[in-house]
Design a protein around this motif. Structure first.
Motif, short mmCIF file in Angstrom:
data_model
loop_
_atom_site.label_atom_id
_atom_site.label_comp_id
_atom_site.label_asym_id
_atom_site.label_seq_id
_atom_site.Cartn_x
_atom_site.Cartn_y
_atom_site.Cartn_z
N ALA A 4 52.60 -4.15 12.69
CA ALA A 4 53.80 -4.92 12.96
C ALA A 4 53.90 -6.13 12.03
O ALA A 4 54.97 -6.62 11.76
CB ALA A 4 53.81 -5.38 14.40
N GLY A 5 52.76 -6.60 11.58
CA GLY A 5 52.80 -7.82 10.76
C GLY A 5 53.41 -7.54 9.41
O GLY A 5 54.54 -7.92 9.14
N ARG A 7 44.78 -9.25 4.12
CA ARG A 7 44.92 -7.90 4.66
C ARG A 7 45.68 -6.97 3.71
O ARG A 7 46.60 -7.37 3.01
CB ARG A 7 45.59 -7.96 6.02
CG ARG A 7 47.03 -8.28 5.97
CD ARG A 7 47.56 -8.28 7.38
NE ARG A 7 48.71 -9.15 7.46
CZ ARG A 7 49.03 -9.78 8.56
NH1 ARG A 7 48.29 -9.71 9.62
NH2 ARG A 7 50.10 -10.52 8.59
N MET A 40 41.27 -14.09 5.94
CA MET A 40 41.56 -13.26 7.10
C MET A 40 43.03 -12.92 7.16
O MET A 40 43.43 -11.80 6.90
CB MET A 40 40.98 -13.93 8.32
CG MET A 40 41.68 -14.84 9.16
SD MET A 40 41.38 -16.25 10.02
CE MET A 40 42.84 -17.14 9.67
N ILE A 41 43.89 -13.89 7.40
CA ILE A 41 45.30 -13.57 7.52
C ILE A 41 45.84 -13.07 6.19
O ILE A 41 46.58 -12.10 6.12
CB ILE A 41 46.09 -14.79 7.99
CG1 ILE A 41 45.75 -15.08 9.44
CG2 ILE A 41 47.58 -14.53 7.86
CD1 ILE A 41 46.17 -16.42 9.91
N LEU A 42 45.45 -13.72 5.13
CA LEU A 42 46.08 -13.41 3.85
C LEU A 42 45.40 -12.26 3.12
O LEU A 42 45.90 -11.76 2.14
CB LEU A 42 46.08 -14.65 2.97
CG LEU A 42 46.84 -15.82 3.57
CD1 LEU A 42 46.85 -16.99 2.63
CD2 LEU A 42 48.25 -15.41 3.92
N ALA A 76 47.54 -1.99 15.68
CA ALA A 76 48.96 -2.15 15.93
C ALA A 76 49.45 -3.48 15.36
O ALA A 76 50.52 -3.59 14.80
CB ALA A 76 49.23 -2.11 17.44
N GLY A 77 48.61 -4.51 15.51
CA GLY A 77 48.98 -5.83 15.00
C GLY A 77 49.21 -5.78 13.51
O GLY A 77 50.18 -6.34 13.01
N GLU A 93 61.67 -13.76 11.07
CA GLU A 93 61.36 -13.47 12.46
C GLU A 93 62.08 -14.41 13.42
O GLU A 93 62.55 -14.01 14.47
CB GLU A 93 59.84 -13.57 12.70
CG GLU A 93 59.05 -12.48 12.04
CD GLU A 93 59.29 -11.13 12.69
OE1 GLU A 93 59.30 -11.06 13.92
OE2 GLU A 93 59.49 -10.15 11.95
N PRO A 109 44.90 -2.36 19.63
CA PRO A 109 45.79 -3.49 19.42
C PRO A 109 45.66 -4.10 18.03
O PRO A 109 46.65 -4.49 17.44
CB PRO A 109 45.35 -4.50 20.49
CG PRO A 109 44.46 -3.78 21.41
CD PRO A 109 44.01 -2.54 20.76
N ALA A 110 44.42 -4.13 17.51
CA ALA A 110 44.24 -4.73 16.19
C ALA A 110 45.01 -3.94 15.14
O ALA A 110 45.73 -4.48 14.32
CB ALA A 110 42.76 -4.78 15.84
#
Ligand code: ADP
Ligand code: MG
Lengths: 241, 289, 375
Positions: free
Chosen positions: C371-372, C5, C1-3, C367-368, C204, C364-365
């Protein structure tokens, strides 16, 4: 009032001076295992500075900090964190540009293998009710939510000692109540020190309260006793607002 | 004995040279926390001012001591008004913008005067002899001027109301502006003075080094090292770092040659920064001058 | 999931690169191909700074130092070994080792951003003035003279198993383009690993990363060293494209150029600076053929304009516009549906509400992700 456990955190003669300002002045402090201690005191009493000395963010001018028999006085913050200490700072420190879940994941992944950190991240999101905003960047969240993201990061690391600097600041009443619940829940597995202003909040969570004043410990007692004490009222309760 | 005196003088000149090329940068950095990457070009512009003026028949001393600081000082004020002041508090953007400025100056001067050396001028004053050795009298004068410049900056900061206001602003800009000091004006004047001193330095060195559009690069590496090693205090920092680095450079260069001398200077600076990341005078304490 | 994308985007870009590598030699002239090799080398350098600055948040103003060290180390090693294969490895390792020394001083001394920028730039300038002084027979490493400001002729790359089979310029193009694609895939992979994410988190918020228990100094040193290795590889490609290495690789102009590619292309992306390097390479070569407008002048203006006007760089700014347009379009679509619903009266309210929530929830998804890690 003291729980019978061993001392897990102790300072002796801890002092931090900024030029002429004695932000922390010869503080002897002891925290027992499983305790949930609140730290109160007027603004500028030195609470945050005390926290920073405990966690290696500041090198104390004098004195020592001992966590579980280990001198940490001159350690780097990451070394203190590596002992299993979770820290929430007063000014929220989060990864603004990263998604909520990544913030949490980075904390979990520090101590756990990939699969476990994924499940831990999911659990934490659930526990803090951050699931709906998991993929929003933290920078876009409201203040209260950002505080929770930071709490989530602390929780996801599964620390045994937790230091929270004003965790409920800027929260609505409802949010504050939930935070208090969360803190009590953390306390089941961890020892805590919580800096807080809100009296009601403190009554919700804590037995023993330490009052800071001008860099020193003024007194240490139950909230009831402190509320009744004229000295404490003068320096703290009287000055509130 | 004569050898010792001659070598000592050479080392002293090296030290003074470092201090001279760094002072303008140190003033702007110490007061405003701005690292001016166009510093080398300020020196270069000072040099061009002198060469052009001297070739146009202006007295060399007038060109070096008056025209160069004046011209570059004015350029500094213009730069501050047009560019720097929009970027206060954004240190990285300031760095980048001044770097852009540096390229811009190089480009403009190259476009006007060409990429190669403009007509050079020779150092005035001839030589003085120390026993069987000789030394350039002009270099001796530069040592003297550097010392005088240091003293002048000290006196201005310590004695005049301008210095008081500047010190107040640099220690606590908010407080100073609450007391009615125009921070914006102080910054403008500071930047102008820093630029003027850089222009003076560039002008004074022009007879020794000649001028090139890209000569700034020769100076800035050394000026950066000196200012960073010195730390935030303008005079104490510049002086101590110049003595240390210039001394090491001079001694190593005398013993082994100029290349090793520069290596020694660099290694000293690196070791120093590992031991004192905020420089000799420390980044935290802004009390000393 | 996080990795996971945006892996597709990366692979698509890499595929375009491979396609270009295969097609270019048959459609372009040899001269253009040789020129391209140099541009590709610079793009690899841009990529290294994109990693170090854009992802690691390390403000390295002297990234060209590692590039130059790579070029010199390759040339000297290839002359001494009589072959290029080990020399390439040596070049990368020397660049990394040098970065480790400099990085150790800076990161373990915890010098601030601005100091770091100036120190790295200074290191590059010092190398410039040092190497320029190495003319004459006294200055040599093994069999290779350092050559002072004239530099050294670089031996071309040869086949790994046969030093006598030296590659022709058109073959070097394949090597360079292949190296760019591999370096791009490697760096994008790295930014997705745990290590890479920690580096981004340090960019960050350094204190938060430290309080989570990450040794910030070590991670910074790590990504700095990796970046230096990539820059060293770029140096190898560069001196192969140009045929020699001179001290100019260390000069202020090249330091500025490297920074400008990243500023123009955009921090926080890998492809942006790569495109920035290609774009500016062709712009400056076009300018180089005429004499009215000076290169420094143009670069100076570009830098100032971007810092003041387009601080995020081209690619992130474009991505931002596109995201904004998508959001606007979604909003308009929703409005239309609402109007339609109102016109139809109360019927099908549930249906309409469900459809309306769709794009709103998607906002929002999306947009997330933007920004990530826009990569
Ligand atoms: N970095 C610092 N430099 C100088 N003074 C400081 C610094 N941090 C805190 N102080 C001073 O130390 C005192 C205690 O501050 P702090 O610990 O933040 O108080 P509290 O958290 O109890 O409100 C204050 O007087 C504050 O001004
Ligand atoms: Mg506080």
């Amino acid at each position: 009032m003291r729980q019978g456990g061993e001392v897990v955190l102790e300072t002796r003669g801890l002092s931090m001076h900024f030029g002429g300002v004695r932000a922390v002045d010869r503080v002897d402090f002891a925290l027992y295992e499983h305790e949930l201690r609140c730290l109160i005191g007027p603004n500028g009493a030195g609470k945050s500075t005390f926290f920073k000395c405990l966690t290696g963010q500041l090198r104390p001018s004098a004195g020592s900090v001992v966590i579980r028999d280990l001198h940490v006085t001159d350690r780097e913050p990451f070394e203190v964190a590596a002992l299993g200490v979770g820290i929430k700072t007063q000014v929220p420190n989060v990864f603004e540009g990263l998604a909520v879940e990544e913030n949490i994941w980075l904390s979990a992944r520090r101590w756990h293998p990939p699969a476990r950190s994924r499940s831990l991240t999911a659990e934490t999101l659930e526990r803090l009710q951050l699931g709906d905003i998991r993929s929003s960047p933290v920078g876009r969240l409201a203040h209260g939510q950002r505080q929770w993201v930071e709490l989530g990061m602390v929780v996801a690391a599964e620390p045994w000692l937790v230091l929270l600097d004003e965790p409920a600041a800027g929260m609505t009443h409802e949010e504050t109540v939930r935070t208090a619940e969360l803190i009590r829940e953390i306390n089941r597995t961890a020892t805590l020190i919580v800096v807080e202003h809100d009296m009601q909040f403190i009554r919700m969570i804590s037995h023993l309260v330490t009052v800071f004043h001008e860099g020193r410990i003024l007194m240490e007692d139950t909230m009831e006793a402190i509320s009744a004490d004229p000295r404490a009222r003068e320096v703290y309760l009287g000055h509130r607002g | 004995m004569d050898l010792v005196a001659a070598v000592g003088l050479q080392i002293l000149y090296g030290i003074a040279n470092l201090a001279l090329i760094s002072l303008g940068l140190a003033i702007i950095f110490g007061m405003m926390r701005v690292i001016n990457l166009a510093h080398g070009e300020f020196l270069m512009l000072g040099g061009y001012t002198v060469v052009i003026a001297a070739n146009a028949g202006v007295n060399l001393w007038v060109a070096m001591l008056i025209l160069a600081p004046l011209v570059v000082g004015v350029i500094g004020v213009v730069v501050e008004r047009l560019l720097i002041r929009w970027l206060y508090g954004r240190m990285i953007d300031t760095l980048l913008a001044t770097w852009g400025l540096s390229l811009l100056f190089i480009g403009i001067v190259t476009s006007i005067f060409g990429a190669s050396t403009a007509t050079t001028i020779s150092p005035p004053l001839g030589v003085v002899s120390i026993g069987e050795y000789t030394s350039s009298a002009y270099e001796l004068l530069l040592i003297g001027i550097t010392v005088a410049l240091g003293i002048a900056v000290f006196l201005v900061l310590k004695m005049t109301s301008l210095g008081l206001v500047a010190r107040g602003t640099m220690q606590n800009a908010e407080m100073a502006s609450a007391l009615g000091v125009s921070t914006s004006r102080v910054y403008m004047i500071t930047f102008g003075i820093g630029a003027a001193i850089s222009g003076l330095a560039g002008g004074l060195l022009a007879p020794v080094t000649g001028v090139l559009p890209t000569i700034g690069a020769v100076y800035i590496a050394k000026a950066f090292i000196t200012v960073i090693s010195g730390g935030a205090a303008i005079l104490a920092g510049t002086a101590s770092a110049s003595v240390l680095l210039g001394g090491v450079n001079g001694i190593a260069a005398f013993l082994t040659g100029p290349t090793i001398g520069e290596v020694a200077l660099l290694v000293t600076a690196i070791v120093l920064l590992r031991l004192m990341p905020r420089g000799i005078t420390g980044g935290l304490f802004r009390k000393s001058l | 999931m996080i990795l996971a994308r945006d892996v597709r985007g990366t692979l698509a870009i890499a595929a375009v690169g491979v396609l270009f590598m295969l097609i270019a030699p048959s459609v372009l002239e040899l001269f253009t191909i040789i020129n391209l090799t140099t541009a590709i080398a610079l793009a690899v350098l841009a990529l290294s700074l994109a990693l170090v600055w854009g992802y690691g948040g390390i403000l390295c103003f002297g990234q060209n130092a590692f590039f130059g060290i790579g070029a010199y180390a390759y040339t000297i090693a290839a002359i001494n070994f009589g072959g290029s294969s080990w020399a390439i490895l040596v070049a990368i390792l020397v660049a990394v080792a040098f970065a480790v020394v400099i990085g150790y001083v800076m990161f373990y001394g915890r010098v601030s951003d601005v100091y770091l920028a100036v120190i790295t730039l200074t290191v590059s300038l010092i190398l410039y003035s040092l190497i320029r002084r190495t003319s004459g027979p006294d200055y040599k490493i093994g069999k290779s003279l350092l050559g002072g400001f004239n530099g050294i002729t670089s031996p071309p790359i040869n086949l790994p198993w046969d030093p006598s089979f030296v590659l022709f310029p058109e073959h070097v193009f394949y090597v360079a383009m292949g190296a760019l694609v591999v370096a791009y895939l490697f760096t994008s992979w790295l930014t997705r690993t745990h290590f890479g994410r920690v580096c981004v988190s340090i960019r960050e918020n350094e204190l938060r990363a430290e309080l989570l228990g990450y040794d910030v100094r070590l991670y910074k040193l790590g990504i700095f060293a990796v970046g230096a290795g990539v820059a060293g590889l770029a140096g190898v490609l560069f001196c192969n494209g140009v045929g020699r290495v001179t001290p100019d690789v260390f000069n202020l102009y090249n330091a500025a150029l490297t920074i400008i590619w990243v500023i123009v292309g955009g921090r926080g992306t890998l492809i942006g600076p790569i495109l920035g390097a290609f774009g500016l390479f062709y712009l400056t070569s076009a300018l180089g053929t005429q004499s009215t407008v000076n290169n420094n002048l143009v670069l100076g203006i570009i830098l100032v304009v971007f810092v003041l006007g387009v601080p995020k760089g081209v690619i992130p700014t474009l991505a931002g516009w596109m995201a904004a347009r998508r959001t606007r379009r979604a909003l308009r679509a929703r409005e239309r549906r609402m109007r339609l619903r109102r016109a139809r009266g109360g019927g099908g309210r549930n249906d309409g509400a469900g459809a309306g929530a769709g794009p709103g929830g998607g906002g929002p998804a999306g947009a997330g992700r933007g920004a990530g890690a826009p990569e």
